[in-house]
Design a protein around this motif. Structure first.
Motif: not given
Ligand SMILES: [Mg+2]
Length: 360
Positions: A32-59
């Motif tokens: 699932e990670i690879d399908t969504r982000f490519g073989s290197k996986g998630i790279q940025t906080l912006e990607q994390a925010a988008e996946l969480a559906g939030e304006p910023q990455a959430i901890f």
């Protein structure tokens, strides 16, 4: 003093970055990670925010509880100069209150810690059941009177601030502990044992605290810091057979970090040998593996630590804590856009309060 701030800020922010990058993929398979982000996986906080559906990455709860560990220690410094375990227990009860259980506060209108009233803390971010139940039970455990038999990674993922506080106390003029490093590991062990009774629930916390304290004074290679810390803790707790097992596991993580990192698949294969990170010893070892594999590049290390099928936020958080302490805040800034991390003002306020302990 700029140095001290660099390491303390780096440790707490690095942990939050690793947590926030790993949190949205915590329960994703590698496919699932690879399908969504490519073989290197998630790279940025912006990607994390988008996946969480939030304006910023959430901890997640990892960072929340780390901040409460720090807040409890700071409260202890205020009250009796050197923090005690009861200060951390109070902080964890206040964290529990933020998870929708305000009735557990002694005085709901006036929590003792400023952190408890922060909007930033009023979110449930997949808190560990073990932690919730142990705190709800009302009496925390100790290493000799375990509250349960859990070795979940909830003990180690929140332990880094204990190492930071040991470092700050040592730098400051306050009376500090007699034996360097042993205060950090003992306090971290007991604070983890409040909620996690199995030795593998609290021994990794002890090791992490020593690593963090040493990493704030980075005048020796990180591998040596790790090796010394785990052996020191094993000697301190030699009556527990798990201590030697942990030394062997950490040695395996160190050995794997020296193997090929040609592809992201190499890293995953190595991480799979160490486990998935849901339990304390695996979370610590995966984080150590990633930190040592990329000990001069916190960005690569954190990305390595989160992009697997296991407990990505905790392995990312611990890795970020270690390399943030070792390399400092500027290294984190160079690798991630911190404008995309939520509530960094709260993290920096806690970090700054800790630095002030070291300056008094
Ligand atoms: Mg978490």
């Amino acid at each position: 003093m700029a140095d001290m701030r660099d390491h303390v800020w780096g440790c707490l922010v690095g942990g939050a970055v690793g947590d926030a990058l790993g949190y949205p993929i915590e329960f994703m398979s590698e496919d699932e990670i690879d399908t969504r982000f490519g073989s290197k996986g998630i790279q940025t906080l912006e990607q994390a925010a988008e996946l969480a559906g939030e304006p910023q990455a959430i901890f997640s709860d990892d960072t929340q509880m780390s901040l409460f560990t720090a807040a409890g220690l700071l409260y202890g410094v205020e009250r009796h100069r050197v923090p005690e375990i009861s200060d951390i227990w109070l902080a964890y009860r206040e964290w529990y209150a933020t998870q929708g259980n305000k009735q557990y506060l002694d005085d709901p209108a006036h929590p003792k810690l400023w952190l408890t009233s922060m909007d930033a803390m009023q979110h449930r971010r997949a808190p560990g059941t073990t932690c919730l139940l142990a705190i709800q039970g009302g009496v925390g455990g100790t290493i000799f009177e375990p509250v349960n038999n859990s070795k979940g990674c909830g003990g180690v993922m929140r332990a880094a601030p204990v190492g930071l506080m040991a470092y700050c106390l040592r730098k400051g003029t306050r009376p500090t502990v007699e034996q360097r490093y042993h205060w950090a590991s003992a306090m971290a062990a007991e604070s983890a044992a409040l909620t996690h009774g199995h030795p593998m629930g609290w021994l990794p916390a002890a090791v992490l605290a020593q690593i963090i304290e040493r990493a704030c004074v980075p005048n020796e290679p990180l591998e040596q810091i790790v090796t010394r810390s785990v052996r020191d803790v094993a000697a301190q707790y030699e009556s527990f057979p798990e201590a030697d097992v942990l030394v062997d596991m950490v040695d395996s993580a160190i050995a794997l970090s020296k193997e090929s990192h040609a592809t992201a698949e190499d890293d995953r294969a190595h991480i799979h040998e160490l486990g998935e990170g849901w339990v304390g010893e695996e979370a610590l070892c995966i984080a150590i593996y990633a930190a040592l594999s990329y000990c001069n590049d916190v960005g690569k290390a954190i990305r390595c630590a989160v992009n697997h099928w296991g407990d990505s936020d905790s392995t990312g958080a611990i890795c970020g804590n270690i390399l943030g302490a070792y390399l400092g805040m500027d290294a984190i800034k160079a690798s991630f856009n911190l404008l995309s991390l939520e509530h960094i003002d709260v993290i920096l306020r806690v970090a700054t309060d800790m630095v002030e302990v070291g300056q008094e």
